[in-house]
Design a protein around this motif. Structure first.
Motif, short mmCIF file in Angstrom:
data_model
loop_
_atom_site.label_atom_id
_atom_site.label_comp_id
_atom_site.label_asym_id
_atom_site.label_seq_id
_atom_site.Cartn_x
_atom_site.Cartn_y
_atom_site.Cartn_z
N ALA A 1 0.84 -1.21 0.00
CA ALA A 1 0.00 0.00 0.00
C ALA A 1 0.87 1.26 0.00
O ALA A 1 0.57 2.23 -0.70
CB ALA A 1 -0.94 -0.01 1.20
N ILE A 2 1.94 1.25 0.76
CA ILE A 2 2.87 2.40 0.80
C ILE A 2 3.48 2.62 -0.58
O ILE A 2 3.52 3.75 -1.08
CB ILE A 2 3.97 2.18 1.87
CG1 ILE A 2 3.36 2.20 3.27
CG2 ILE A 2 5.08 3.23 1.73
CD1 ILE A 2 4.26 1.64 4.35
N ASP A 3 3.95 1.55 -1.20
CA ASP A 3 4.54 1.65 -2.54
C ASP A 3 3.53 2.17 -3.55
O ASP A 3 3.87 2.97 -4.43
CB ASP A 3 5.11 0.31 -3.00
CG ASP A 3 6.38 -0.07 -2.26
OD1 ASP A 3 6.99 0.81 -1.60
OD2 ASP A 3 6.78 -1.25 -2.35
N MET A 4 2.28 1.72 -3.43
CA MET A 4 1.24 2.17 -4.34
C MET A 4 1.01 3.68 -4.19
O MET A 4 0.89 4.40 -5.18
CB MET A 4 -0.06 1.41 -4.07
CG MET A 4 -1.17 1.75 -5.04
SD MET A 4 -2.68 0.81 -4.70
CE MET A 4 -3.13 1.49 -3.12
N ALA B 1 1.01 7.82 2.14
CA ALA B 1 2.15 6.92 2.31
C ALA B 1 2.74 7.08 3.71
O ALA B 1 3.10 6.09 4.36
CB ALA B 1 3.21 7.18 1.25
N GLN B 2 2.81 8.33 4.18
CA GLN B 2 3.37 8.57 5.52
C GLN B 2 2.46 7.99 6.60
O GLN B 2 2.95 7.39 7.56
CB GLN B 2 3.58 10.08 5.76
CG GLN B 2 4.26 10.39 7.08
CD GLN B 2 5.63 9.73 7.19
OE1 GLN B 2 6.48 9.92 6.33
NE2 GLN B 2 5.85 8.95 8.24
N ILE B 3 1.17 8.14 6.44
CA ILE B 3 0.21 7.57 7.41
C ILE B 3 0.36 6.06 7.47
O ILE B 3 0.43 5.46 8.55
CB ILE B 3 -1.24 7.97 7.05
CG1 ILE B 3 -1.45 9.46 7.29
CG2 ILE B 3 -2.25 7.14 7.84
CD1 ILE B 3 -2.76 10.00 6.69
N LEU B 4 0.44 5.42 6.30
CA LEU B 4 0.60 3.97 6.25
C LEU B 4 1.93 3.53 6.84
O LEU B 4 2.00 2.51 7.54
CB LEU B 4 0.45 3.48 4.81
CG LEU B 4 -0.96 3.56 4.23
CD1 LEU B 4 -0.93 3.46 2.71
CD2 LEU B 4 -1.84 2.48 4.84
N THR B 5 2.98 4.29 6.58
CA THR B 5 4.30 3.99 7.15
C THR B 5 4.25 4.08 8.67
O THR B 5 4.78 3.20 9.37
CB THR B 5 5.37 4.95 6.59
OG1 THR B 5 5.41 4.82 5.17
CG2 THR B 5 6.74 4.66 7.17
N ASP B 6 3.62 5.13 9.17
CA ASP B 6 3.50 5.29 10.62
C ASP B 6 2.71 4.12 11.23
O ASP B 6 3.10 3.58 12.26
CB ASP B 6 2.82 6.62 10.97
CG ASP B 6 3.72 7.82 10.69
OD1 ASP B 6 4.94 7.65 10.49
OD2 ASP B 6 3.17 8.95 10.66
#
Length: 161
Positions: free
Chosen positions: A7-10, A45-50
């Motif tokens: 999901a982050i990569d997407m 992407a930042q939210i998913l990374t967190d």
């Protein structure tokens, strides 16, 4: 690859795509919209990374939908050469497909979500991507309406643009 990384990569791919389109469309209103969409994707992407790293994350509403309406409000139909219409419609086709893929992925993740925090995250991302789709749909309408109206003007009453 785990689902968080995918999901982050997407989202990062979406950011890259919109930034490239901002450069291509640097001389028209799509530039600003593409930059806003890129920033949204970066934020997602930042939210998913967190979340993946078990850090606190903030689900703030994006203003892209309302701001994009203001950008295009009152400019009428986009008047550009035929070759530019084709490339901008290609942008629309590709971008809407990316947004649909994001929506479908997050709906799938929502069904598998564990806990209310995860469910809230995926509901938020679905809503954000649906808003992006609306922005892109508005852009396509501005590109297509002039040709559509001229071709069909003699066939009945048309709604206001």
């Amino acid at each position: 690859m785990n689902s968080w990384k995918f999901a982050i990569d997407m989202e990062l791919d979406g950011e890259k795509y919109y930034r490239e389109q901002a450069i291509i469309n640097k001389d028209n209103s799509l530039n600003v919209v593409c930059i806003m969409l890129a920033e949204d994707e970066k934020k997602h992407a930042q939210i998913l990374t967190d979340k993946m790293n078990e850090k606190t994350f903030n689900l703030t509403e994006s203003e892209t939908l309302s701001k994009s309406k203001n950008i295009f409000d009152g400019i009428g139909n986009i008047k550009i050469e035929d070759k530019e219409i084709a490339s901008q419609l290609d942008f629309y086709r590709i971008a809407t497909e990316k947004e649909k893929q994001s929506i479908d992925l997050y709906k799938e993740y929502l069904l598998k979500a564990v806990g209310s925090e995860e469910k809230e995250l995926f509901e938020y991302l679905i809503k954000q991507e649906e808003n992006h789709f609306v922005v892109l749909d508005n852009i396509a309408s501005l590109l297509i309406k002039p040709e559509e109206w001229v071709e069909n003007a003699e066939f009945g009453i048309r709604k206001e643009y």
